[in-house]
Enzyme design. Structure first.
Site, PDB file in Angstrom:
ATOM      1  N   LYS A  13      -3.994  -3.398  -5.714  1.00 45.38           N
ATOM      2  CA  LYS A  13      -3.312  -4.781  -6.532  1.00 45.38           C
ATOM      3  C   LYS A  13      -3.295  -5.843  -5.155  1.00 45.38           C
ATOM      4  CE  LYS A  13      -0.281  -1.627  -7.581  1.00 45.38           C
ATOM      5  NZ  LYS A  13      -0.811  -0.317  -7.188  1.00 45.38           N
ATOM      6  N   ARG A  88       6.716  -1.379 -13.430  1.00 41.73           N
ATOM      7  CA  ARG A  88       6.334   0.097 -13.364  1.00 41.73           C
ATOM      8  C   ARG A  88       6.848   1.177 -14.544  1.00 41.73           C
ATOM      9  NH1 ARG A  88       4.958  -0.741  -7.397  1.00 41.73           N
ATOM     10  NH2 ARG A  88       4.154   1.488  -6.943  1.00 41.73           N
ATOM     11  N   ARG A 127      -5.812   2.981   5.143  1.00 41.05           N
ATOM     12  CA  ARG A 127      -5.180   1.753   5.166  1.00 41.05           C
ATOM     13  C   ARG A 127      -4.484   1.316   6.326  1.00 41.05           C
ATOM     14  NH1 ARG A 127      -1.425  -0.184  -0.050  1.00 41.05           N
ATOM     15  NH2 ARG A 127      -0.489   1.620   0.506  1.00 41.05           N
ATOM     16  N   ARG A 160       1.508   2.885   6.765  1.00 35.57           N
ATOM     17  CA  ARG A 160       2.471   2.909   5.951  1.00 35.57           C
ATOM     18  C   ARG A 160       3.063   4.445   5.904  1.00 35.57           C
ATOM     19  NH1 ARG A 160       1.929  -0.639   0.280  1.00 35.57           N
ATOM     20  NH2 ARG A 160       2.888   1.410  -0.454  1.00 35.57           N
ATOM     21  N   ARG A 171       3.207   9.798  -5.489  1.00 38.25           N
ATOM     22  CA  ARG A 171       3.392   8.478  -6.013  1.00 38.25           C
ATOM     23  C   ARG A 171       2.196   8.482  -7.027  1.00 38.25           C
ATOM     24  NH1 ARG A 171       1.430   5.655  -0.683  1.00 38.25           N
ATOM     25  NH2 ARG A 171       0.978   3.643  -2.065  1.00 38.25           N
TER      26      ARG A 171
HETATM   27  P1  AP5 Z   1      -4.261  -2.131  -1.334  1.00 40.95           P
HETATM   28  O1  AP5 Z   1      -4.572  -3.420  -2.137  1.00 40.95           O
HETATM   29  O2  AP5 Z   1      -3.364  -2.076  -0.356  1.00 40.95           O
HETATM   30  O3  AP5 Z   1      -3.777  -1.165  -2.773  1.00 40.95           O
HETATM   31  P2  AP5 Z   1      -2.407  -1.310  -3.766  1.00 40.95           P
HETATM   32  O4  AP5 Z   1      -3.136  -1.116  -5.000  1.00 40.95           O
HETATM   33  O5  AP5 Z   1      -1.799  -2.851  -3.520  1.00 40.95           O
HETATM   34  O6  AP5 Z   1      -1.753  -0.152  -3.304  1.00 40.95           O
HETATM   35  P3  AP5 Z   1      -0.268   0.126  -2.873  1.00 40.95           P
HETATM   36  O7  AP5 Z   1      -0.233   1.471  -2.177  1.00 40.95           O
HETATM   37  O8  AP5 Z   1       0.243  -0.952  -2.061  1.00 40.95           O
HETATM   38  O9  AP5 Z   1       0.483   0.222  -4.560  1.00 40.95           O
HETATM   39  P4  AP5 Z   1       1.850   0.812  -4.704  1.00 40.95           P
HETATM   40  O10 AP5 Z   1       1.761   0.576  -5.958  1.00 40.95           O
HETATM   41  O11 AP5 Z   1       1.886   2.392  -4.401  1.00 40.95           O
HETATM   42  O12 AP5 Z   1       2.796   0.395  -3.461  1.00 40.95           O
HETATM   43  P5  AP5 Z   1       3.816  -0.756  -3.422  1.00 40.95           P
HETATM   44  O13 AP5 Z   1       3.756  -1.230  -2.033  1.00 40.95           O
HETATM   45  O14 AP5 Z   1       3.689  -1.675  -4.612  1.00 40.95           O
HETATM   46  O15 AP5 Z   1      -5.468  -1.165  -1.146  1.00 40.95           O
HETATM   47  C1  AP5 Z   1      -5.457  -0.063  -0.447  1.00 40.95           C
HETATM   48  C2  AP5 Z   1      -6.567   0.065   0.612  1.00 40.95           C
HETATM   49  O16 AP5 Z   1      -8.049   0.121   0.000  1.00 40.95           O
HETATM   50  C3  AP5 Z   1      -6.369  -1.047   1.715  1.00 40.95           C
HETATM   51  O17 AP5 Z   1      -6.909  -0.551   3.042  1.00 40.95           O
HETATM   52  C4  AP5 Z   1      -7.403  -2.134   1.111  1.00 40.95           C
HETATM   53  O18 AP5 Z   1      -8.292  -2.551   2.418  1.00 40.95           O
HETATM   54  C5  AP5 Z   1      -8.667  -0.809   0.396  1.00 40.95           C
HETATM   55  N1  AP5 Z   1      -9.149  -1.560  -0.778  1.00 40.95           N
HETATM   56  C6  AP5 Z   1      -8.583  -2.285  -1.446  1.00 40.95           C
HETATM   57  N2  AP5 Z   1      -9.479  -2.705  -2.620  1.00 40.95           N
HETATM   58  C7  AP5 Z   1     -10.900  -2.142  -2.103  1.00 40.95           C
HETATM   59  C8  AP5 Z   1     -11.830  -2.225  -2.834  1.00 40.95           C
HETATM   60  N3  AP5 Z   1     -12.124  -2.789  -3.947  1.00 40.95           N
HETATM   61  N4  AP5 Z   1     -13.085  -1.484  -2.175  1.00 40.95           N
HETATM   62  C9  AP5 Z   1     -12.662  -0.773  -0.888  1.00 40.95           C
HETATM   63  N5  AP5 Z   1     -11.885  -0.780  -0.335  1.00 40.95           N
HETATM   64  C10 AP5 Z   1     -10.672  -1.588  -0.970  1.00 40.95           C
HETATM   65  O19 AP5 Z   1       5.235   0.197  -3.605  1.00 40.95           O
HETATM   66  C11 AP5 Z   1       5.521   1.193  -2.550  1.00 40.95           C
HETATM   67  C12 AP5 Z   1       6.891   1.827  -3.135  1.00 40.95           C
HETATM   68  O20 AP5 Z   1       7.996   0.813  -3.170  1.00 40.95           O
HETATM   69  C13 AP5 Z   1       6.866   2.485  -4.311  1.00 40.95           C
HETATM   70  O21 AP5 Z   1       6.475   3.890  -4.139  1.00 40.95           O
HETATM   71  C14 AP5 Z   1       8.401   2.550  -4.866  1.00 40.95           C
HETATM   72  O22 AP5 Z   1       9.166   3.586  -3.995  1.00 40.95           O
HETATM   73  C15 AP5 Z   1       8.845   1.028  -4.237  1.00 40.95           C
HETATM   74  N6  AP5 Z   1       8.375   0.185  -5.411  1.00 40.95           N
HETATM   75  C16 AP5 Z   1       7.611  -0.933  -5.310  1.00 40.95           C
HETATM   76  N7  AP5 Z   1       7.955  -1.554  -6.655  1.00 40.95           N
HETATM   77  C17 AP5 Z   1       8.673  -0.747  -7.372  1.00 40.95           C
HETATM   78  C18 AP5 Z   1       9.345  -1.030  -8.515  1.00 40.95           C
HETATM   79  N8  AP5 Z   1       8.716  -2.152  -9.189  1.00 40.95           N
HETATM   80  N9  AP5 Z   1      10.241  -0.136  -9.161  1.00 40.95           N
HETATM   81  C19 AP5 Z   1      10.593   0.640  -8.378  1.00 40.95           C
HETATM   82  N10 AP5 Z   1      10.098   1.097  -7.323  1.00 40.95           N
HETATM   83  C20 AP5 Z   1       9.034   0.202  -6.632  1.00 40.95           C
END
Ligand code: AP5
Length: 221
Positions: A13, A88, A127, A160, A171
């Site tokens: 994402k 979410r 990552r 991270r 997660r």
């Molecule tokens: P990346 O693009 O970073 O993946 P992502 O889907 O963004 O994964 P996240 O881990 O950031 O999602 P998340 O939803 O768990 O975390 P968030 O920060 O929102 O890609 C991952 C890796 O793969 C990278 O190294 C990239 O280079 C590689 N890659 C990507 N695409 C690729 C491809 N096509 N091919 C090859 N490699 C690729 O949330 C973190 C925490 O915050 C949550 O656990 C929660 O505690 C809190 N939080 C955030 N939002 C909320 C909410 N709305 N409500 C409650 N808690 C929340």
């Protein structure tokens, strides 16, 4: 144009949102990045959110809603946004609709990025994130030119704290429990587009741009 990116942790994402933001000239709004900035700055919100994040749990809605409403009220969002990490839960999806009504706009596209568990674990465990500009890299999939240094700004890259295998599994479990109703919510509204995200990042972007282009005219990668 308001775009929402759904999908499990590691589906890509953030990676897609950053490129798409440049392509369609809209701001990338990531609730994860906003929360991590609050943790880094030691704000009240950051102190309260940190424990949930480290354990791989969702931060309570009471903490998230006001943060998002404030962000979506800023001037740079006037022409639209790319929202990553929200909603979410069903309650968050309904709260987002309330914010959209308040701002007299609507969600135009919801892309659900689908990736297999093996791909997710491989992506998250490798990552690297820039501590300065939040650019994303991967040790093998998208390595930086110099080890642990951001190509874009020269900032230091870090892993991270929630990208440990045990926390990744938690997660994914939380995602499976909480987010399935969100996908159904947007499917029923007719806004949902399913995207297979196991392909390389360029391939995924091409599919997203083709779908946007089919509604808003041609967009090239
Ligand atoms: P990346 O693009 O970073 O993946 P992502 O889907 O963004 O994964 P996240 O881990 O950031 O999602 P998340 O939803 O768990 O975390 P968030 O920060 O929102 O890609 C991952 C890796 O793969 C990278 O190294 C990239 O280079 C590689 N890659 C990507 N695409 C690729 C491809 N096509 N091919 C090859 N490699 C690729 O949330 C973190 C925490 O915050 C949550 O656990 C929660 O505690 C809190 N939080 C955030 N939002 C909320 C909410 N709305 N409500 C409650 N808690 C929340």
């Amino acid at each position: 144009m308001n775009i929402v990116l759904l999908g499990p942790p590691g589906a890509g994402k953030g990676t897609q949102a950053k490129v798409l933001a440049r392509q369609v000239k809209l701001p990338h709004v990531s609730t994860g990045d906003l929360l991590r900035a609050n943790v880094a700055e030691g704000t009240d919100l950051g102190r309260q959110a940190k424990d949930f994040m480290v354990k791989g749990l969702l931060v309570p809605d009471t903490l998230i809603q006001e943060m998002l409403r404030t962000r979506l009220g800023r001037d740079d969002v006037g022409q639209g946004f790319i929202l990553d990490g929200y909603p979410r839960t069903l309650r968050q999806a309904q709260a987002l609709d309330d914010i959209m009504s308040q701002f007299e706009t609507q969600i135009d596209f919801v892309f659900n990025l689908k990736a297999s568990e093996a791909v997710i674990i491989q992506r998250l465990s490798g990552r690297l994130v820039c501590s300065s500009c939040q650019a994303n890299f991967h040790r093998t999939n998208m390595p930086p030119k110099a080890a642990d240094v951001c190509d874009a700004c020269g900032g230091e890259l870090y892993q991270r704290s929630d990208d440990k295998e045990e926390t990744i599994r938690k997660r994914l479990q939380v995602y499976a429990q909480e987010s399935a109703p969100v996908i159904e919510y947007y499917r029923c509204k007719g806004a949902l587009h399913e995207i297979s995200a196991d392909d390389d990042a360029h391939g995924v972007l091409t599919k997203i741009l083709a779908l946007i282009g089919s509604h808003h005219g041609s967009l090239k990668v």
